[in-house]
Write an enzyme that holds these catalytic residues in place. Structure first.
Site, PDB file in Angstrom:
ATOM      1  N   ARG A   1     -12.824  -9.321   1.182  1.00 39.43           N
ATOM      2  CA  ARG A   1     -12.460  -9.284   2.285  1.00 39.43           C
ATOM      3  C   ARG A   1     -13.909  -9.380   3.290  1.00 39.43           C
ATOM      4  O   ARG A   1     -13.687  -9.975   4.420  1.00 39.43           O
ATOM      5  CB  ARG A   1     -11.739  -8.113   2.842  1.00 39.43           C
ATOM      6  CG  ARG A   1     -10.516  -8.068   2.231  1.00 39.43           C
ATOM      7  CD  ARG A   1      -9.555  -6.946   2.533  1.00 39.43           C
ATOM      8  NE  ARG A   1      -8.215  -7.052   1.859  1.00 39.43           N
ATOM      9  CZ  ARG A   1      -7.156  -7.011   2.631  1.00 39.43           C
ATOM     10  NH1 ARG A   1      -6.777  -6.835   3.901  1.00 39.43           N
ATOM     11  NH2 ARG A   1      -6.115  -7.492   1.812  1.00 39.43           N
TER      12      ARG A   1
ATOM     13  N   ARG B   1       0.678  -1.105  -0.097  1.00 38.46           N
ATOM     14  CA  ARG B   1       0.059   0.024  -0.018  1.00 38.46           C
ATOM     15  C   ARG B   1       0.884   1.305  -0.168  1.00 38.46           C
ATOM     16  O   ARG B   1       2.021   1.047   0.179  1.00 38.46           O
ATOM     17  CB  ARG B   1      -0.810   0.213   1.186  1.00 38.46           C
ATOM     18  CG  ARG B   1      -1.964  -1.164   1.036  1.00 38.46           C
ATOM     19  CD  ARG B   1      -2.868  -0.903   2.514  1.00 38.46           C
ATOM     20  NE  ARG B   1      -3.618  -2.213   2.617  1.00 38.46           N
ATOM     21  CZ  ARG B   1      -3.690  -3.093   3.527  1.00 38.46           C
ATOM     22  NH1 ARG B   1      -3.332  -2.884   4.753  1.00 38.46           N
ATOM     23  NH2 ARG B   1      -4.614  -4.205   3.469  1.00 38.46           N
TER      24      ARG B   1
ATOM     25  N   ARG C   1     -10.881   3.278   5.479  1.00 40.90           N
ATOM     26  CA  ARG C   1      -9.451   3.018   5.459  1.00 40.90           C
ATOM     27  C   ARG C   1      -8.910   3.451   4.147  1.00 40.90           C
ATOM     28  O   ARG C   1      -7.889   3.917   3.941  1.00 40.90           O
ATOM     29  CB  ARG C   1      -8.924   1.575   5.975  1.00 40.90           C
ATOM     30  CG  ARG C   1      -7.448   1.417   5.965  1.00 40.90           C
ATOM     31  CD  ARG C   1      -6.921   0.069   6.652  1.00 40.90           C
ATOM     32  NE  ARG C   1      -7.279  -0.922   5.725  1.00 40.90           N
ATOM     33  CZ  ARG C   1      -6.840  -2.375   5.848  1.00 40.90           C
ATOM     34  NH1 ARG C   1      -6.434  -2.398   7.362  1.00 40.90           N
ATOM     35  NH2 ARG C   1      -7.240  -3.062   5.033  1.00 40.90           N
TER      36      ARG C   1
HETATM   37  N1  LIG Z   1     -12.062   1.069  17.726  1.00 45.13           N
HETATM   38  C1  LIG Z   1     -12.187   1.571  16.496  1.00 45.13           C
HETATM   39  N2  LIG Z   1     -13.177   2.738  15.967  1.00 45.13           N
HETATM   40  C2  LIG Z   1     -13.059   3.092  14.949  1.00 45.13           C
HETATM   41  N3  LIG Z   1     -12.054   3.056  13.868  1.00 45.13           N
HETATM   42  C3  LIG Z   1     -11.093   2.003  14.201  1.00 45.13           C
HETATM   43  C4  LIG Z   1     -11.137   1.357  15.536  1.00 45.13           C
HETATM   44  N4  LIG Z   1      -9.745   0.633  15.591  1.00 45.13           N
HETATM   45  C5  LIG Z   1      -9.368   0.678  14.236  1.00 45.13           C
HETATM   46  N5  LIG Z   1     -10.138   1.470  13.263  1.00 45.13           N
HETATM   47  C6  LIG Z   1      -9.777   2.072  12.168  1.00 45.13           C
HETATM   48  O1  LIG Z   1     -10.315   0.986  11.124  1.00 45.13           O
HETATM   49  C7  LIG Z   1      -9.363   0.701  10.154  1.00 45.13           C
HETATM   50  C8  LIG Z   1      -8.882  -0.650   9.808  1.00 45.13           C
HETATM   51  O2  LIG Z   1      -7.930  -0.749  11.055  1.00 45.13           O
HETATM   52  P1  LIG Z   1      -6.771  -1.567  10.912  1.00 45.13           P
HETATM   53  O3  LIG Z   1      -5.918  -1.417   9.843  1.00 45.13           O
HETATM   54  O4  LIG Z   1      -5.918  -1.644  12.197  1.00 45.13           O
HETATM   55  O5  LIG Z   1      -7.352  -3.112  10.764  1.00 45.13           O
HETATM   56  P2  LIG Z   1      -6.732  -4.666  10.575  1.00 45.13           P
HETATM   57  O6  LIG Z   1      -7.422  -5.535  11.392  1.00 45.13           O
HETATM   58  O7  LIG Z   1      -5.191  -4.459  10.834  1.00 45.13           O
HETATM   59  O8  LIG Z   1      -7.015  -4.728   8.990  1.00 45.13           O
HETATM   60  P3  LIG Z   1      -6.147  -5.940   8.028  1.00 45.13           P
HETATM   61  O9  LIG Z   1      -6.245  -7.175   8.576  1.00 45.13           O
HETATM   62  O10 LIG Z   1      -6.767  -5.782   6.833  1.00 45.13           O
HETATM   63  O11 LIG Z   1      -4.644  -5.506   8.033  1.00 45.13           O
HETATM   64  C9  LIG Z   1      -8.298   1.833  10.195  1.00 45.13           C
HETATM   65  O12 LIG Z   1      -8.461   2.800   9.665  1.00 45.13           O
HETATM   66  C10 LIG Z   1      -8.288   2.238  11.935  1.00 45.13           C
HETATM   67  O13 LIG Z   1      -7.877   3.599  11.917  1.00 45.13           O
HETATM   68  N1  LIG Z   2      -1.512 -16.568   7.954  1.00 43.32           N
HETATM   69  C1  LIG Z   2      -1.319 -15.389   7.877  1.00 43.32           C
HETATM   70  N2  LIG Z   2      -1.943 -14.171   7.672  1.00 43.32           N
HETATM   71  C2  LIG Z   2      -1.217 -13.201   7.926  1.00 43.32           C
HETATM   72  C3  LIG Z   2       0.050 -12.928   7.670  1.00 43.32           C
HETATM   73  N3  LIG Z   2       0.234 -11.759   7.760  1.00 43.32           N
HETATM   74  C4  LIG Z   2      -0.955 -11.023   7.712  1.00 43.32           C
HETATM   75  N4  LIG Z   2      -1.801 -11.988   7.522  1.00 43.32           N
HETATM   76  C5  LIG Z   2      -3.359 -11.671   7.681  1.00 43.32           C
HETATM   77  O1  LIG Z   2      -3.621 -11.384   6.273  1.00 43.32           O
HETATM   78  C6  LIG Z   2      -4.800 -10.654   6.315  1.00 43.32           C
HETATM   79  C7  LIG Z   2      -4.796  -9.173   5.333  1.00 43.32           C
HETATM   80  O2  LIG Z   2      -3.845  -8.389   5.543  1.00 43.32           O
HETATM   81  P1  LIG Z   2      -3.549  -7.206   4.914  1.00 43.32           P
HETATM   82  O3  LIG Z   2      -2.249  -6.639   5.463  1.00 43.32           O
HETATM   83  O4  LIG Z   2      -3.372  -7.372   3.435  1.00 43.32           O
HETATM   84  O5  LIG Z   2      -4.678  -6.033   5.129  1.00 43.32           O
HETATM   85  C8  LIG Z   2      -5.183  -9.998   7.660  1.00 43.32           C
HETATM   86  O6  LIG Z   2      -6.110 -10.596   8.290  1.00 43.32           O
HETATM   87  C9  LIG Z   2      -3.716 -10.443   8.267  1.00 43.32           C
HETATM   88  O7  LIG Z   2      -3.962 -10.929   9.762  1.00 43.32           O
HETATM   89  C10 LIG Z   2       0.950 -14.027   7.764  1.00 43.32           C
HETATM   90  O8  LIG Z   2       2.189 -13.914   7.846  1.00 43.32           O
HETATM   91  N5  LIG Z   2       0.231 -15.147   7.885  1.00 43.32           N
END
Ligand SMILES: Nc1ncnc2c1ncn2[C@@H]1O[C@H](COP(=O)(O)OP(=O)(O)OP(=O)(O)O)[C@@H](O)[C@H]1O
Ligand SMILES: Nc1nc2c(ncn2[C@@H]2O[C@H](COP(=O)(O)O)[C@@H](O)[C@H]2O)c(=O)[nH]1
Length: 399
Positions: free
Chosen positions: A279, A175, A268
């Site tokens: 997703r 990204r 996001r």
């Molecule tokens: N409690 C919350 N309330 C509102 N917005 C939130 C909260 N927690 C996270 N966010 C927002 O939601 C969006 C998604 O959060 P984040 O990228 O941390 O999710 P993720 O679970 O790591 O996603 P992915 O698995 O795709 O990487 C972000 O824009 C973040 O700022």
């Molecule tokens: N099994 C695994 N899942 C992973 C790993 N690293 C990230 N993730 C999961 O992929 C999705 C999507 O991530 P994104 O960064 O493309 O939004 C998210 O649920 C992650 O937890 C891994 O090493 N192994």
């Protein structure tokens, strides 16, 4: 009991005086296990700066270059080799620090036997000896957009010296603000598929149409830095880690509602509409799987971010604790090249002669192997290392 012999270069010439084409340049050791002689070090391959391995089979008279798994040790001026339990060879590197002096070449362990089925060549696997035990890693799963990354970032910001992030490999494109080696190791599918075949990954899964995986190295470098490792992986990955030898804490993060999850993903702004739909479809299945009995020990609902973060800290025993100071760096001691290595029970004695120690010309280092855990393709942990002070009636001191 009794001392086991250390092997040095001289042994090699005796072993192979019958003219077999072993590559030999620089320091080499030989270790005999049954019909096989493991020749370690000193290959003349200019392209590699790591210690090479060759196997001489006495019964067939053949020399083989095995498939070598795990992170390989860097070349050194010399090393000593010692057979342990008939299934691994301990390498003690000369002119190295205690942090890099002990390596294990696994030749017949459970891991090597499993990997042998995937390859048509012989397989051996390196694992670096590491002192102390690593704290249990933390696996955080939950549907895309629930806020896993946000929670992890808060934790790492508040406790920078306590936690480290396991940088996964992925075949998806970066990204806008993502950096290679920081957020992910962005990689080609064919490269990653080969590395999976080579046993580099603790777990991997196809997630939203791309490959993702946690390499053993990603987890080990965090532990090497004295930090507790956090894995942000999907439910399939969490299941694989559960089934592996890695003992971890498993946390699942849920959204307050499906609508809120969709809103967060859209807000996001990192995915196309098609990717968002994919997703969200996968999220339904993940939310169901997250409830599977025996998989996750803790389920957190990320409604209000601060409240959820406090719950996460509580689960990790950090409630009421704010931030930490860095741990002091350990002392580093050079192991000189001039030394001999022997084994008594589970203790490896390294007798060092050093020009700097003018009067007392010897110093004894001990590697205690009695509490070893783990192994290839990561680290062999639990190594205890200490020195005997020659000036103080044999008093032990940690190094
Ligand atoms: N409690 C919350 N309330 C509102 N917005 C939130 C909260 N927690 C996270 N966010 C927002 O939601 C969006 C998604 O959060 P984040 O990228 O941390 O999710 P993720 O679970 O790591 O996603 P992915 O698995 O795709 O990487 C972000 O824009 C973040 O700022
Ligand atoms: N099994 C695994 N899942 C992973 C790993 N690293 C990230 N993730 C999961 O992929 C999705 C999507 O991530 P994104 O960064 O493309 O939004 C998210 O649920 C992650 O937890 C891994 O090493 N192994």
């Amino acid at each position: 009991m009794g001392e086991a012999p250390a092997f040095f270069l001289d042994d090699l010439d005796r072993e192979f005086s019958n003219g077999f084409a072993l590559k030999s340049k620089g320091s080499q050791t030989t270790t005999v296990i049954g019909d096989k002689t493991y020749v370690i070090g000193g290959t003349d391959d200019e392209s590699t700066s790591t210690i090479g391995v060759q196997i001489f089979n006495r019964s067939t008279g053949e020399v083989t270059i095995p498939t070598v798994l795990g992170t390989k040790p860097k070349q050194c001026k010399d090393h000593s080799a010692m057979l342990l339990n008939e299934d691994r060879i301990l390498i003690v590197k000369g002119d190295s620090t205690p942090e890099d002096c002990a390596w294990f070449l696994e030749v017949d362990t459970k891991f090597v036997k499993q990997q042998q089925n995937n390859f048509e060549t012989e397989v051996v696997a390196w694992s670096k000896g590491a002192r102390g035990d690593a704290e249990k890693p933390i696996v955080i799963s939950g549907p895309s957009g629930v806020g896993k990354g946000t929670l992890i970032a808060k934790l790492m910001e508040e406790f920078p010296f306590m936690f480290g992030f396991s940088v996964s490999h992925t075949t998806r494109s970066p990204r806008e603000k993502e950096k290679d080696g920081v957020h992910y190791h962005f990689t080609d599918r064919s490269v990653m598929e080969n590395e999976i075949k080579d046993g580099k990954f603790l777990e991997f899964a196809s997630v939203h149409g791309n490959l993702y995986g946690t390499s053993a190295e990603a987890v080990e470098v965090v532990a090497d830095a004295g930090k507790r490792c956090i894995l942000d992986i999907d439910v399939q990955g969490a299941r694989s880690v559960r089934a592996s030898s890695l003992k971890a804490i498993f946390i699942f993060v849920c959204p307050p509602s499906f609508e809120e999850l969709e809103k967060r993903l859209r807000d996001r702004g990192t995915e196309t509409e098609e990717q968002i739909q994919k997703r969200l479809r996968n999220a339904r299945a993940e939310l169901q799987q997250g409830q599977s009995p025996g998989l996750f020990e803790h389920i957190l609902v990320n409604d209000d971010l601060e409240t959820c973060y406090e719950s996460l800290k509580k689960v990790l025993g950090l409630d009421g604790i704010a931030g930490t100071t860095p741990k002091p760096m350990p002392n580093f001691v050079d192991l000189p090249v001039d030394r001999s290595v022997s084994k008594i029970d589970q203790k490896i004695r390294i007798n060092c002669r050093s020009a700097e120690l003018e009067n007392a010309s010897e110093q004894l280092f001990v590697l205690d192997l009695s509490s070893l855990k783990g192994g290839a393709p990561g680290r062999t942990r639990g190594l205890n290392m200490y020195a005997i002070d020659p000036f103080a009636n044999g008093i032990k001191y940690e190094i």
